[in-house]
Motif scaffolding. Structure first.
Motif, short mmCIF file in Angstrom:
data_model
loop_
_atom_site.label_atom_id
_atom_site.label_comp_id
_atom_site.label_asym_id
_atom_site.label_seq_id
_atom_site.Cartn_x
_atom_site.Cartn_y
_atom_site.Cartn_z
N THR A 1 -13.04 25.29 10.93
CA THR A 1 -11.99 24.55 10.21
C THR A 1 -12.24 24.67 8.71
OG1 THR A 1 -13.26 22.52 10.40
CG2 THR A 1 -11.52 22.89 12.04
N GLU A 2 -13.51 24.82 8.34
CA GLU A 2 -13.86 25.11 6.95
C GLU A 2 -14.77 26.31 6.98
OE1 GLU A 2 -15.18 21.91 4.55
OE2 GLU A 2 -13.52 20.62 5.18
N PRO A 3 -14.47 27.33 6.16
CA PRO A 3 -15.26 28.56 6.21
C PRO A 3 -16.76 28.33 6.01
CG PRO A 3 -13.33 28.84 4.83
CD PRO A 3 -13.41 27.38 5.16
N VAL A 4 -17.56 29.18 6.66
CA VAL A 4 -19.02 29.15 6.54
C VAL A 4 -19.42 30.34 5.67
CG1 VAL A 4 -21.19 29.32 7.82
CG2 VAL A 4 -19.24 28.09 8.81
N SER A 5 -20.33 30.10 4.77
CA SER A 5 -20.74 31.13 3.82
C SER A 5 -21.72 32.14 4.44
CB SER A 5 -21.39 30.45 2.62
OG SER A 5 -21.52 31.36 1.57
N PHE A 6 -21.38 33.42 4.30
CA PHE A 6 -22.25 34.52 4.71
C PHE A 6 -22.35 35.49 3.54
CE2 PHE A 6 -21.32 32.99 8.88
CZ PHE A 6 -22.32 33.47 9.72
N LYS A 7 -23.48 36.17 3.40
CA LYS A 7 -23.57 37.21 2.38
C LYS A 7 -22.71 38.40 2.82
CE LYS A 7 -28.04 36.29 0.28
NZ LYS A 7 -29.46 36.61 0.39
N SER A 8 -22.16 39.07 1.85
CA SER A 8 -21.29 40.22 2.12
C SER A 8 -22.09 41.42 2.60
CB SER A 8 -20.52 40.60 0.86
OG SER A 8 -19.89 41.84 1.03
N MET A 9 -21.54 42.09 3.60
CA MET A 9 -22.13 43.32 4.14
C MET A 9 -22.09 44.42 3.07
SD MET A 9 -20.52 45.38 7.36
CE MET A 9 -20.87 44.22 8.66
N GLU A 10 -21.05 44.42 2.25
CA GLU A 10 -20.84 45.50 1.28
C GLU A 10 -21.53 45.28 -0.04
OE1 GLU A 10 -16.60 45.30 1.30
OE2 GLU A 10 -16.43 46.73 2.94
N ASP A 11 -21.69 44.01 -0.45
CA ASP A 11 -22.26 43.69 -1.75
C ASP A 11 -23.10 42.43 -1.60
OD1 ASP A 11 -22.87 42.85 -4.30
OD2 ASP A 11 -20.84 43.14 -5.09
N LEU A 12 -24.42 42.61 -1.60
CA LEU A 12 -25.34 41.51 -1.31
C LEU A 12 -25.25 40.37 -2.33
CD1 LEU A 12 -28.49 43.45 -0.10
CD2 LEU A 12 -26.47 42.73 1.16
N SER A 13 -24.68 40.64 -3.50
CA SER A 13 -24.56 39.58 -4.51
C SER A 13 -23.32 38.72 -4.27
CB SER A 13 -24.48 40.20 -5.91
OG SER A 13 -23.26 40.89 -6.08
N GLN A 14 -22.47 39.13 -3.35
CA GLN A 14 -21.24 38.40 -3.04
C GLN A 14 -21.41 37.60 -1.75
OE1 GLN A 14 -18.18 38.70 -4.92
NE2 GLN A 14 -19.64 39.59 -6.34
N THR A 15 -20.65 36.51 -1.66
CA THR A 15 -20.62 35.78 -0.40
C THR A 15 -19.21 35.85 0.17
OG1 THR A 15 -20.17 33.69 -1.47
CG2 THR A 15 -22.48 34.16 -0.97
N VAL A 16 -19.14 35.74 1.47
CA VAL A 16 -17.88 35.75 2.19
C VAL A 16 -17.74 34.39 2.85
CG1 VAL A 16 -16.65 36.76 4.16
CG2 VAL A 16 -17.94 38.25 2.61
N ALA A 17 -16.57 33.79 2.68
CA ALA A 17 -16.28 32.52 3.36
C ALA A 17 -15.70 32.87 4.72
CB ALA A 17 -15.29 31.70 2.53
N ALA A 18 -16.54 32.80 5.75
CA ALA A 18 -16.15 33.26 7.09
C ALA A 18 -15.35 32.21 7.84
CB ALA A 18 -17.38 33.67 7.89
N ASP A 19 -14.11 32.57 8.15
CA ASP A 19 -13.23 31.72 8.96
C ASP A 19 -13.55 31.89 10.44
OD1 ASP A 19 -11.31 30.85 6.78
OD2 ASP A 19 -11.12 33.03 6.64
N ILE A 20 -13.89 33.13 10.80
CA ILE A 20 -14.20 33.46 12.20
C ILE A 20 -15.53 34.20 12.23
CG2 ILE A 20 -13.45 34.68 14.29
CD1 ILE A 20 -10.60 34.52 13.30
N VAL A 21 -16.36 33.83 13.18
CA VAL A 21 -17.67 34.48 13.35
C VAL A 21 -17.78 34.98 14.78
CG1 VAL A 21 -20.18 34.18 13.20
CG2 VAL A 21 -18.68 32.93 11.61
N PHE A 22 -18.21 36.23 14.91
CA PHE A 22 -18.47 36.83 16.23
C PHE A 22 -19.97 37.08 16.29
CE2 PHE A 22 -14.18 38.09 15.04
CZ PHE A 22 -13.45 37.86 16.20
N VAL A 23 -20.70 36.34 17.12
CA VAL A 23 -22.13 36.58 17.28
C VAL A 23 -22.30 37.52 18.46
CG1 VAL A 23 -24.41 35.56 17.71
CG2 VAL A 23 -22.70 34.29 16.37
#
Length: 158
Positions: A89-111
């Motif tokens: 319901t609120e995005p979870v922060s993950f580091k970006s696969m493409e740029d380690l200095s960026q974070t991605v606000a993940a709406d959906i996560v597939f483990v």
């Protein structure tokens, strides 16, 4: 020739989490790992290994409209293959696969809990098809129940 691997083959209702709210990806990993361990899908060290791998090889992907993450870990931690799906319901922060200095606000996560190397590549390819479909991702995010989410995936990715 082996049959293509599809996402719906790896889904299990107990590892689908809809409309969740986590303070961090570690909290998300802890819940998924606890259920997977309780159900006999993974070894005791799954949680620690998935966290370590995410630190070293981030899995956040920024799409046009959504952020997603596809964390996974080493095959030997997994007894029974699965893909856990988590909508936030609120995005979870993950580091970006493409740029380690960026974070991605993940709406959906597939483990991904896969124990064969070739399956991992095929599953990633299957997921990429899904990730390119913003309409289906929006439907997944809107799903209020596990059953709704499963139906959306099965209807779009048999």
């Amino acid at each position: 020739m082996a049959e293509a691997i599809t996402l719906s083959d790896y889904l299990n209702e107990s590892l689908i989490f809809t409309q969740k709210r986590y303070s961090s990806n570690k909290e998300l990993f802890a819940e998924v790992s606890a259920v997977a361990l309780e159900k006999g899908y993974v070894r005791e060290d799954f949680l620690e290994r998935v966290e370590q791998r995410e630190e070293m090889f981030p899995t956040g992907i920024q799409l046009e409209q959504f952020g997603v993450a596809i964390p996974h870990t080493d095959a030997e931690c997994v007894y029974k293959e699965f893909v856990a799906v988590i909508t936030n319901t609120e995005p979870v922060s993950f580091k970006s696969m493409e740029d380690l200095s960026q974070t991605v606000a993940a709406d959906i996560v597939f483990v991904l809990g896969l124990n064969q190397a070739h399956a991992q590549l095929e599953m990633l390819q299957s997921l990429m098809g899904l990730l390119q479909n913003a309409e289906v991702l929006a439907q997944l995010l809107a799903a209020k129940t596990k059953e709704q989410l499963l139906t959306i995936i099965k209807n779009n990715y048999l």
